[in-house]
Scaffold this active site. Sequence first.
Site, PDB file in Angstrom:
ATOM      1  CD  GLU A  78      38.308  28.912  49.818  1.00 33.09           C
ATOM      2  OE1 GLU A  78      37.504  29.804  49.490  1.00 33.09           O
ATOM      3  OE2 GLU A  78      38.765  28.078  49.014  1.00 33.09           O
TER       4      GLU A  78
ATOM      5  CB  VAL B 250      31.523  32.390  35.307  1.00 33.45           C
ATOM      6  CG1 VAL B 250      31.254  30.959  35.784  1.00 33.45           C
ATOM      7  CG2 VAL B 250      31.636  32.445  33.796  1.00 33.45           C
TER       8      VAL B 250
ATOM      9  CB  SER C 296      29.918  28.832  41.562  1.00 35.69           C
ATOM     10  OG  SER C 296      31.005  29.388  42.271  1.00 35.69           O
TER      11      SER C 296
ATOM     12  CE1 TYR D 260      33.764  35.698  33.541  1.00 31.67           C
ATOM     13  CE2 TYR D 260      35.107  36.636  35.310  1.00 31.67           C
ATOM     14  CZ  TYR D 260      34.239  35.659  34.836  1.00 31.67           C
ATOM     15  OH  TYR D 260      33.845  34.656  35.688  1.00 31.67           O
TER      16      TYR D 260
ATOM     17  CG  ASN E 132      33.863  35.110  47.857  1.00 32.73           C
ATOM     18  OD1 ASN E 132      34.636  35.625  48.655  1.00 32.73           O
ATOM     19  ND2 ASN E 132      33.987  33.859  47.475  1.00 32.73           N
TER      20      ASN E 132
ATOM     21  CE1 TYR F 240      40.047  34.691  48.201  1.00 35.36           C
ATOM     22  CE2 TYR F 240      38.237  36.176  47.689  1.00 35.36           C
ATOM     23  CZ  TYR F 240      38.748  34.895  47.795  1.00 35.36           C
ATOM     24  OH  TYR F 240      37.953  33.823  47.490  1.00 35.36           O
TER      25      TYR F 240
ATOM     26  CD  GLU G 179      38.794  31.103  41.253  1.00 33.22           C
ATOM     27  OE1 GLU G 179      39.627  31.257  42.156  1.00 33.22           O
ATOM     28  OE2 GLU G 179      37.557  31.156  41.451  1.00 33.22           O
ATOM     29  CE  LYS G 180      34.981  34.506  42.485  1.00 36.16           C
ATOM     30  NZ  LYS G 180      35.928  33.645  43.243  1.00 36.16           N
TER      31      LYS G 180
END
Length: 363
Positions: free
Chosen positions: A137, A192, A194, A240, A245, A251, A254-255
């Site tokens: 993270e 997408v 979240s 896409y 973030n 970094y 998976e995006k």
Amino acid sequence: MVLRQFIQKHVKWILPIFLFIFLLFFAWRRSVIMPVFLHCQETEIIKNKSLDVRKPTDKKEAELVILVWVYPFGDKFPLDICETAYGITGCKLTADRQLYNVADGVVIHHYDIMYNKNSLPQTPRPHYQRWVWFNLEPPLIIQNLHFLDNLFNLTMTFRQDSDVYIPYGRIEAVKEPQNITIPPKSKLVAWVVSKWYPGTPRIKYYEELKKYISVDIYGKEHLKLSRTDFYNTISRYKFYLAFENSIYKDYITEKIWSNAFGTWSVPVVLGTSRKNYERFIPGDAFIHVDDFPSAKELADFLLELDKDDERYRKYFNWRHRHKVTLNGGWASSYCKACRVLKQQTEYQVIPSVEKWFLGNSSF
Ligand SMILES: *[C@@H]1O[C@H](CO)[C@@H](O)[C@H](O)[C@H]1NC(C)=O
Ligand SMILES: *[C@@H]1O[C@H](CO)[C@@H](O)[C@H](O)[C@H]1NC(C)=O
Ligand SMILES: *[C@@H]1O[C@H](CO)[C@@H](O)[C@H](O)[C@H]1NC(C)=O
């Protein structure tokens, strides 16, 4: 007075002598002080090759015991597949804390211990045992890095300069050029998302971008999208938004790897610099928001590509010679940790994981 006379007499020598001394000092600093200084600044990691970290009784090919201190996010995974699935031999992964006293390595997933320092192992460790700090993270998501002071020996993160490097995905060259089929496209831009953290760069950028181009947003509080429909839905989009973030060295998540490359939707990335992306991904495989002075210009460019099929298809050229491989999941990461612990047998301490992770993020 003697001094004054002396100076007057030798004035033509004083400057060159001072220059000479200065140069000597400078050379000495560079060769002696600088490497040590830079080393500490860059890594904050102290290495000492003279200490053997093997258990005293171990033979060369002995099995390493790796303790999975906590299952990451509580996700269980098979512990016995290092050899069969990844060809990594001589590793015994275990989640049984009774084996703490014989474990050669203890891999600790940060997210699961970050609210309570007492959730770290409390008993003294055997002298050969090494602790591995595991975290995928960015700083935005994690807390309490100071819990880790003077406890860890290896880092295991998405940063390439980690001891155990765990990227979210990678691109590899293929031997034979391959034919490709781009899925049919009928829609323009998808995203997408979240975790909607207001005020983060990606949200600010989107707020601007949406004034000039329409973006279909999927996820919580937006259009619904199930796992099973993911590919069929997103692959219809030409672009896409692979917006991270956090803007942080290496970094790249998976995006881009699965959401964009996995669906053959051309990624528009926001995150670390283009230069940093290009260390891992061909430069013609993605569009970077930094390529444009403003969101409006990016929108104009996407609308232009939408009308120019030939130019759009160029974003797939790299696929003739490269393939995308996604991170193999938790088991592969822990097996890799074991492999690195077997290879890297030097004594090493990380006085401050916090300094290493937060302090050295130039990219
Ligand atoms: C390096 O290891 C040797 C052998 O164990 C030890 O004597 C020495 O103090 C260590 N040096 C540092 C800087 O830790
Ligand atoms: C790729 O396409 C060409 C032309 O259609 C064909 O000759 C060739 O065998 C194909 N190669 C592969 C690896 O499928
Ligand atoms: C691991 O790190 C800890 C503290 O950071 C240190 O006390 C210990 O000696 C190190 N062990 C090895 C085997 O490197």
